[in-house]
Design a protein around this motif. Structure first.
Motif, short mmCIF file in Angstrom:
data_model
loop_
_atom_site.label_atom_id
_atom_site.label_comp_id
_atom_site.label_asym_id
_atom_site.label_seq_id
_atom_site.Cartn_x
_atom_site.Cartn_y
_atom_site.Cartn_z
N LEU A 83 0.82 -1.21 0.00
CA LEU A 83 0.00 0.00 0.00
C LEU A 83 0.85 1.26 0.00
O LEU A 83 1.81 1.37 0.77
CB LEU A 83 -0.92 0.02 1.22
N THR A 84 0.47 2.21 -0.85
CA THR A 84 1.00 3.57 -0.80
C THR A 84 -0.07 4.45 -0.19
O THR A 84 -1.26 4.25 -0.44
CB THR A 84 1.39 4.06 -2.20
N PHE A 85 0.35 5.43 0.60
CA PHE A 85 -0.60 6.20 1.40
C PHE A 85 -0.71 7.64 0.93
O PHE A 85 0.26 8.24 0.45
CB PHE A 85 -0.20 6.16 2.88
N SER A 86 -1.93 8.19 1.10
CA SER A 86 -2.24 9.58 0.78
C SER A 86 -2.77 10.27 2.04
O SER A 86 -3.27 9.61 2.96
CB SER A 86 -3.30 9.67 -0.32
N LEU A 87 -2.69 11.58 2.03
CA LEU A 87 -3.27 12.35 3.13
C LEU A 87 -4.78 12.17 3.15
O LEU A 87 -5.43 12.21 2.11
CB LEU A 87 -2.92 13.84 2.95
N GLU A 88 -5.34 11.99 4.34
CA GLU A 88 -6.79 11.94 4.47
C GLU A 88 -7.35 13.36 4.35
O GLU A 88 -7.00 14.23 5.14
CB GLU A 88 -7.19 11.33 5.81
N ILE A 89 -8.21 13.59 3.36
CA ILE A 89 -8.77 14.91 3.08
C ILE A 89 -10.28 14.80 3.07
O ILE A 89 -10.85 13.92 2.40
CB ILE A 89 -8.26 15.46 1.73
N GLY A 90 -10.96 15.69 3.78
CA GLY A 90 -12.41 15.73 3.73
C GLY A 90 -12.90 16.09 2.34
O GLY A 90 -12.26 16.87 1.63
N GLU A 91 -14.04 15.55 1.93
CA GLU A 91 -14.53 15.72 0.56
C GLU A 91 -15.93 16.33 0.54
O GLU A 91 -16.79 15.98 1.35
CB GLU A 91 -14.58 14.36 -0.15
N ARG A 92 -16.13 17.24 -0.40
CA ARG A 92 -17.45 17.80 -0.68
C ARG A 92 -17.73 17.62 -2.17
O ARG A 92 -17.00 18.12 -3.01
CB ARG A 92 -17.51 19.28 -0.31
N TRP A 93 -18.80 16.89 -2.47
CA TRP A 93 -19.15 16.61 -3.85
C TRP A 93 -20.22 17.59 -4.33
O TRP A 93 -21.19 17.85 -3.63
CB TRP A 93 -19.64 15.18 -4.01
N GLN A 94 -20.01 18.12 -5.52
CA GLN A 94 -20.94 19.13 -6.06
C GLN A 94 -21.23 18.81 -7.52
O GLN A 94 -20.31 18.57 -8.31
CB GLN A 94 -20.31 20.52 -5.94
N GLU A 174 1.09 19.29 14.04
CA GLU A 174 -0.17 18.56 14.19
C GLU A 174 0.08 17.09 13.87
O GLU A 174 1.11 16.72 13.31
CB GLU A 174 -1.23 19.11 13.24
N THR A 175 -0.87 16.26 14.22
CA THR A 175 -0.84 14.86 13.81
C THR A 175 -1.86 14.68 12.70
O THR A 175 -3.04 14.97 12.87
CB THR A 175 -1.17 13.92 14.98
N VAL A 176 -1.39 14.22 11.54
CA VAL A 176 -2.29 14.01 10.40
C VAL A 176 -2.42 12.52 10.14
O VAL A 176 -1.59 11.71 10.57
CB VAL A 176 -1.79 14.74 9.14
N THR A 177 -3.47 12.17 9.41
CA THR A 177 -3.77 10.77 9.10
C THR A 177 -3.52 10.51 7.62
O THR A 177 -3.93 11.30 6.77
CB THR A 177 -5.23 10.45 9.45
N LEU A 178 -2.86 9.40 7.35
CA LEU A 178 -2.67 8.94 5.98
C LEU A 178 -3.51 7.68 5.78
O LEU A 178 -3.58 6.81 6.65
CB LEU A 178 -1.20 8.63 5.69
N VAL A 179 -4.15 7.59 4.61
CA VAL A 179 -5.00 6.45 4.28
C VAL A 179 -4.48 5.80 3.00
O VAL A 179 -3.77 6.43 2.22
CB VAL A 179 -6.47 6.89 4.10
N PRO A 180 -4.81 4.52 2.77
CA PRO A 180 -4.39 3.90 1.50
C PRO A 180 -4.86 4.72 0.30
O PRO A 180 -6.00 5.17 0.24
CB PRO A 180 -5.08 2.53 1.55
N MET A 181 -3.95 4.92 -0.64
CA MET A 181 -4.20 5.81 -1.77
C MET A 181 -5.45 5.40 -2.55
O MET A 181 -6.20 6.24 -3.03
CB MET A 181 -2.99 5.83 -2.69
N GLY A 182 -5.69 4.10 -2.67
CA GLY A 182 -6.84 3.64 -3.44
C GLY A 182 -8.17 4.03 -2.84
O GLY A 182 -9.19 4.02 -3.53
N GLY A 183 -8.19 4.41 -1.55
CA GLY A 183 -9.42 4.81 -0.91
C GLY A 183 -9.62 6.31 -0.87
O GLY A 183 -10.58 6.79 -0.25
N ALA A 184 -8.73 7.07 -1.51
CA ALA A 184 -8.81 8.54 -1.50
C ALA A 184 -9.19 9.03 -2.88
O ALA A 184 -8.69 8.54 -3.89
CB ALA A 184 -7.49 9.14 -1.06
N ARG A 185 -10.07 10.03 -2.93
CA ARG A 185 -10.42 10.67 -4.20
C ARG A 185 -9.59 11.93 -4.42
O ARG A 185 -9.18 12.24 -5.53
CB ARG A 185 -11.91 11.01 -4.22
N LEU A 186 -9.36 12.69 -3.36
CA LEU A 186 -8.43 13.81 -3.41
C LEU A 186 -7.12 13.31 -2.83
O LEU A 186 -7.08 12.85 -1.69
CB LEU A 186 -8.97 14.99 -2.59
N ARG A 187 -6.05 13.39 -3.60
CA ARG A 187 -4.82 12.71 -3.21
C ARG A 187 -3.62 13.65 -3.13
O ARG A 187 -3.27 14.29 -4.12
CB ARG A 187 -4.50 11.59 -4.19
#
Length: 346
Positions: A83-94, A174-187
């Motif tokens: 797994l490669t990891f991306s920053l966890e980013i909140g998402e707003r879909w429009q 701060e402490t940030v969270t990284l999530v698996p890249m495949g589960g992120a839409r904003l990467r």
């Protein structure tokens, strides 16, 4: 675990591939360790006579890995196992188009994304906490980070190229969270690294566009006014364009600001007109203003201001030193308008 099922003993070699990301792999057969040099990108070969019920266990330890990319401004990527990891980013879909059955959607961030990682210099991987969870991504990483305030979206709402690491930041850790890249839409997957001292760099904020407008249709761009393009006609659909759509019959403007005073004596405008296709037409009228200091005022000795199709329309005026030029346009009743190309003449 592999378990063999065979009516009679059979002899053959079993090849077990050790992936690139794994160090310290180990193998057992029927619970007994197998001496082997299990290096990454090699095979462990088990050649023996296999019996019904024999078992093979291959253990592939997964460690956090931090890869520095010298050709990408010394940014780092973070992986664990496959797994490669991306920053966890909140998402707003429009919704931005399409139909109710097949809508087109855009996604925007709702949480900060402009972080650099604060890493242990001698052992970067030790900076990460591995967390297993039952809700959401089954595995996440937590790591110290600092925001980089000057790292902003560019004029198109995109994240531009990375700048050199290490990067200075006066922001709190701060402490940030990284999530698996495949589960992120904003990467954000290539991260700047925070540093200090003489080797650390100051992040340069993106320069604002010199061109702005009273309104621009979301599928068009004011950047079209900056491109050295030659339209084929006023209804050229093959090149970028700027329009005031869906404003109709209104007073609008577009302006070009200079970094320092510049001598100007004329402008040439290639109007957009999609008669037969849409509702953009050449304007009813237009004029030119110049900026000296903070105030806009009409240029002197002006002439021209035509609205011909399929050609540049030139407006000449008394040469002047200006910090910017503005075109003020009155759109035709019930119609919008736009520009394919704009030339500023010294």
């Amino acid at each position: 675990m592999l378990k063999f099922s065979s009516a009679q003993p059979v002899k053959f070699p079993l090849y077990l591939r050790i992936p690139r990301w794994c160090t310290g792999a180990s193998v057992t057969v029927n619970g007994e360790p197998v001496p082997c040099a299990a290096k990454p990108l090699t095979y462990v070969v088990l050649e023996r006579e296999w019996q019904d019920g024999d078992t093979v266990n291959l253990r592939l330890p997964m460690e956090v890995r931090v890869q520095k990319w010298e050709k990408n401004q010394n940014a780092v990527s973070v992986s664990r196992g496959v797994l490669t990891f991306s920053l966890e980013i909140g998402e707003r879909w429009q919704r931005c188009g399409g139909t109710d059955a097949w809508p087109e959607l855009e996604v925007f961030p709702t949480t900060p994304w402009n972080y650099g990682l604060v890493l242990n210099e001698t052992n970067p991987a030790a900076s990460f906490e591995v967390v297993n969870q039952s809700v959401g991504a089954p595995l996440i990483l937590r790591v110290p980070a600092k925001r980089i305030p000057a790292w902003k979206l560019d004029s198109l709402g995109l994240v531009g190229k990375l700048q050199a690491s290490p990067v200075k930041s006066d922001q709190p850790t701060e402490t940030v969270t990284l999530v698996p890249m495949g589960g992120a839409r904003l990467r954000i997957t290539a991260f700047p690294v925070i540093g200090q001292g003489p080797e650390a760099h100051t992040w340069a904020a993106p320069k604002p566009l010199p061109v702005s407008a009273s309104h621009c249709f979301e599928n068009d761009t004011v950047e079209a006014l900056m491109k050295p393009q030659q339209p084929k006609s006023s209804n050229d659909q093959s090149i970028p364009r700027f329009t005031w759509w869906d404003h109709r019959g209104t007073a609008e403007w577009v302006e070009y600001n200079f970094e320092k005073p510049q001598k100007v004596s004329a402008v040439e405008v290639y109007w957009f007109d999609d008669t037969g296709v849409g509702s953009c037409r050449v304007p009813q009228s237009w004029k030119v203003l110049c900026r000296q200091g903070v105030n806009w005022k009409p240029v002197e000795g002006a002439s021209g201001f035509e609205t011909k199709l399929d050609t540049y329309n030139r407006a000449a005026f008394t040469p002047t030193e200006a910090l910017g030029l503005r075109l003020e346009v009155q759109l035709q009743p019930d119609f919008s308008g736009g520009i394919l190309s704009l030339k500023i003449i010294e």
